[in-house]
Design a protein around this motif. Structure first.
Motif, mmCIF file in Angstrom:
data_model
loop_
_atom_site.group_PDB
_atom_site.id
_atom_site.type_symbol
_atom_site.label_atom_id
_atom_site.label_comp_id
_atom_site.label_asym_id
_atom_site.label_seq_id
_atom_site.Cartn_x
_atom_site.Cartn_y
_atom_site.Cartn_z
ATOM 1 N N THR A 298 0.798 -1.229 0.000
ATOM 2 C CA THR A 298 0.000 0.000 0.000
ATOM 3 C C THR A 298 0.830 1.278 0.000
ATOM 4 N N VAL A 299 2.159 1.190 0.134
ATOM 5 C CA VAL A 299 2.964 2.412 0.226
ATOM 6 C C VAL A 299 3.098 3.063 -1.142
ATOM 7 N N THR A 300 3.264 4.388 -1.149
ATOM 8 C CA THR A 300 3.407 5.151 -2.394
ATOM 9 C C THR A 300 4.732 5.896 -2.464
ATOM 10 N N VAL A 301 5.561 5.795 -1.413
ATOM 11 C CA VAL A 301 6.862 6.470 -1.371
ATOM 12 C C VAL A 301 7.939 5.425 -1.118
ATOM 13 N N SER A 302 9.057 5.504 -1.842
ATOM 14 C CA SER A 302 10.138 4.544 -1.657
ATOM 15 C C SER A 302 10.711 4.663 -0.257
ATOM 16 N N GLU A 303 11.445 3.621 0.184
ATOM 17 C CA GLU A 303 11.971 3.651 1.541
ATOM 18 C C GLU A 303 12.961 4.785 1.755
ATOM 19 N N ARG A 304 13.739 5.132 0.742
ATOM 20 C CA ARG A 304 14.672 6.252 0.904
ATOM 21 C C ARG A 304 13.911 7.570 0.971
ATOM 22 N N GLY A 305 12.897 7.710 0.143
ATOM 23 C CA GLY A 305 12.113 8.941 0.167
ATOM 24 C C GLY A 305 11.376 9.153 1.466
ATOM 25 N N ALA A 306 11.005 8.044 2.126
ATOM 26 C CA ALA A 306 10.222 8.145 3.355
ATOM 27 C C ALA A 306 11.077 8.234 4.608
ATOM 28 N N THR A 307 12.370 7.865 4.529
ATOM 29 C CA THR A 307 13.125 7.699 5.767
ATOM 30 C C THR A 307 14.518 8.312 5.761
ATOM 31 N N ARG A 308 15.012 8.818 4.633
ATOM 32 C CA ARG A 308 16.396 9.293 4.596
ATOM 33 C C ARG A 308 16.469 10.804 4.513
ATOM 34 N N MET A 309 17.039 11.423 5.563
ATOM 35 C CA MET A 309 17.178 12.878 5.587
ATOM 36 C C MET A 309 18.195 13.368 4.572
ATOM 37 N N ASP A 310 19.233 12.560 4.274
ATOM 38 C CA ASP A 310 20.283 13.006 3.370
ATOM 39 C C ASP A 310 19.804 13.113 1.934
ATOM 40 N N ASP A 311 18.733 12.407 1.567
ATOM 41 C CA ASP A 311 18.220 12.480 0.203
ATOM 42 C C ASP A 311 17.261 13.643 0.005
ATOM 43 N N ARG A 312 16.992 14.409 1.070
ATOM 44 C CA ARG A 312 16.041 15.512 0.966
ATOM 45 C C ARG A 312 16.738 16.854 0.788
ATOM 46 N N THR A 313 18.071 16.859 0.731
ATOM 47 C CA THR A 313 18.786 18.122 0.572
ATOM 48 C C THR A 313 18.524 18.729 -0.797
ATOM 49 N N SER A 314 18.422 17.880 -1.835
ATOM 50 C CA SER A 314 18.066 18.333 -3.179
ATOM 51 C C SER A 314 17.687 17.125 -4.005
ATOM 52 N N ASP A 315 17.040 17.359 -5.165
ATOM 53 C CA ASP A 315 16.627 16.265 -6.033
ATOM 54 C C ASP A 315 17.830 15.517 -6.598
ATOM 55 N N ALA A 316 18.991 16.178 -6.668
ATOM 56 C CA ALA A 316 20.175 15.574 -7.274
ATOM 57 C C ALA A 316 21.213 15.131 -6.243
ATOM 58 N N SER A 317 20.832 15.091 -4.953
ATOM 59 C CA SER A 317 21.826 14.805 -3.924
ATOM 60 C C SER A 317 22.441 13.418 -4.070
ATOM 61 N N MET A 318 21.622 12.391 -4.368
ATOM 62 C CA MET A 318 22.158 11.049 -4.538
ATOM 63 C C MET A 318 23.053 10.966 -5.769
ATOM 64 N N GLU A 319 22.620 11.565 -6.877
ATOM 65 C CA GLU A 319 23.442 11.507 -8.096
ATOM 66 C C GLU A 319 24.789 12.183 -7.874
ATOM 67 N N ARG A 320 24.800 13.301 -7.182
ATOM 68 C CA ARG A 320 26.061 13.974 -6.904
ATOM 69 C C ARG A 320 26.990 13.083 -6.094
ATOM 70 N N ARG A 321 26.459 12.430 -5.063
ATOM 71 C CA ARG A 321 27.296 11.565 -4.232
ATOM 72 C C ARG A 321 27.780 10.357 -5.019
ATOM 73 N N LYS A 322 26.927 9.805 -5.893
ATOM 74 C CA LYS A 322 27.332 8.650 -6.690
ATOM 75 C C LYS A 322 28.455 9.017 -7.661
ATOM 76 N N LYS A 323 28.383 10.220 -8.229
ATOM 77 C CA LYS A 323 29.454 10.671 -9.123
ATOM 78 C C LYS A 323 30.778 10.755 -8.392
ATOM 79 N N GLU A 324 30.719 11.022 -7.094
ATOM 80 C CA GLU A 324 31.940 11.129 -6.297
ATOM 81 C C GLU A 324 32.465 9.787 -5.825
ATOM 82 N N GLY A 325 31.663 8.712 -6.003
ATOM 83 C CA GLY A 325 32.130 7.392 -5.619
ATOM 84 C C GLY A 325 31.285 6.699 -4.553
#
Length: 327
Positions: A298-325
């Motif tokens: 029944t959930v409509t939000v992924s687990e990272r979207g619902a529980t991770r504060m670090d992914d809420r800094t910006s829409d591109a925060s995960m991609e930026r970190r992944k580019k860095e390694g």
């Protein structure tokens, strides 16, 4: 009026052919990794996704022992050794329950565990925090790359899935990293007909994601079917929390309440586990994997979207970190 549904009775009767397909694909990928690389390693944090990948690795490379007479679940015992070590980057701010589970699980299996400690990087001066309570999650990249260089790993097997986050949805199953450990989204290699280009130059490495095509529901269905052990944090328990910006922040020594915030005790569980400074639980009475399957439907939000504060800094925060390694 609809009759009540008992998932405990329905799940064993459900059609699991899609799980069988996903399992076969993941085992194929794991065996490709072992065949194509010289120094592979499996990222094992004790989280649910890494526990699923670990079970898949056992199925790929070990012999499963027969179940006891009258048992209704598959045997948890496997004979043999994995052809690679397990690796974990410890920030020093991990949940104690997860670290205890990690060490106990590795000891039960008799496997080798390589731990990269973020605090060692801090002592060397390669990581500097702006203040003692700063989240260490984003700094894991430095320790991870130092661990890869120290042990000369040429591929790391991870439990990332495409449904978790937009940047991960863009990533290939075999994700190339350059000599700086960085991911270049526009230079990814095609993976047509499950053919993987695994060529690397000295200093480069790969990340391989066997469950990239799985969803959170697939993971929990598989955990329920296989009886995979997990840290207790994944199931309902009472915990002191603070309501902050729409999230339930757990009260710990590194996430103390701010002025004016009220501490309350709530029945919660974690959908994902990570650094205590950025991982939040959700309110839930789910006490076992079957209950969580029902909730996940029944959930409509992924687990990272619902529980991770670090992914809420910006829409591109995960991609930026992944580019860095990052993972």
């Amino acid at each position: 009026m609809n009759a009540p549904v008992n998932l405990e009775q329905l799940l064993p009767l459900a059609d699991h052919r899609h799980l069988d397909h996903l399992e076969e694909e993941a085992i194929f990928i794991l065996r490709e990794v072992a065949a194509a690389f010289e120094r592979p390693a499996l990222l094992f944090s004790g989280g649910k996704d890494s526990c699923v990948v670990l079970r898949l690795a056992e199925k790929a490379f070990k012999q499963r022992m027969p179940s006891a007479a009258g048992a209704t679940t598959p045997s948890q015992e496997f004979k043999g050794k994995l052809p690679f070590p397990l690796v974990h980057v410890d920030t020093g701010h991990n949940f104690p329950e997860v670290i205890e589970f990690r060490d106990r699980r590795v000891a039960e299996m008799g496997e080798r565990l390589v731990v990269g400690h973020l605090e060692d990087s801090m002592r060397k001066g390669t990581i500097r925090l702006s203040h003692p309570l700063e989240s260490r999650n984003g700094h894991q990249t430095v320790t991870l790359l130092e661990t890869i260089e120290e042990h000369r790993f040429d591929v790391l097997i991870g439990g990332a899935r495409r449904d978790e986050e937009k940047a991960r949805a863009k990533e290939r199953i075999f994700s190339h990293r350059d000599s700086f450990g960085q991911w270049q989204p526009k230079e990814q290699r095609p993976e047509l007909w499950n053919l993987f280009n695994t060529r690397i130059r000295p200093g480069e490495h790969f990340r391989a994601f066997p469950i990239s095509n799985w969803t959170e529901l697939d993971v929990w269905l598989y955990i329920a079917r296989e009886g995979i052990p997990l840290p207790s944090l994944y199931y309902a328990h009472n915990r002191q929390v603070i309501r902050r910006k729409g999230l339930l922040v757990p009260v710990t020594e590194v996430t103390p309440p701010e002025a004016g915030e009220e501490i309350e005790t709530a029945q919660v569980r974690f959908r994902t586990v990570g650094d205590m400074t950025c991982t939040c639980p959700v309110e839930s009475p789910a006490a076992n994997a079957t209950d969580i399957v029902a909730e996940t439907l029944t959930v409509t939000v992924s687990e990272r979207g619902a529980t991770r504060m670090d992914d809420r800094t910006s829409d591109a925060s995960m991609e930026r970190r992944k580019k860095e390694g990052y993972f």
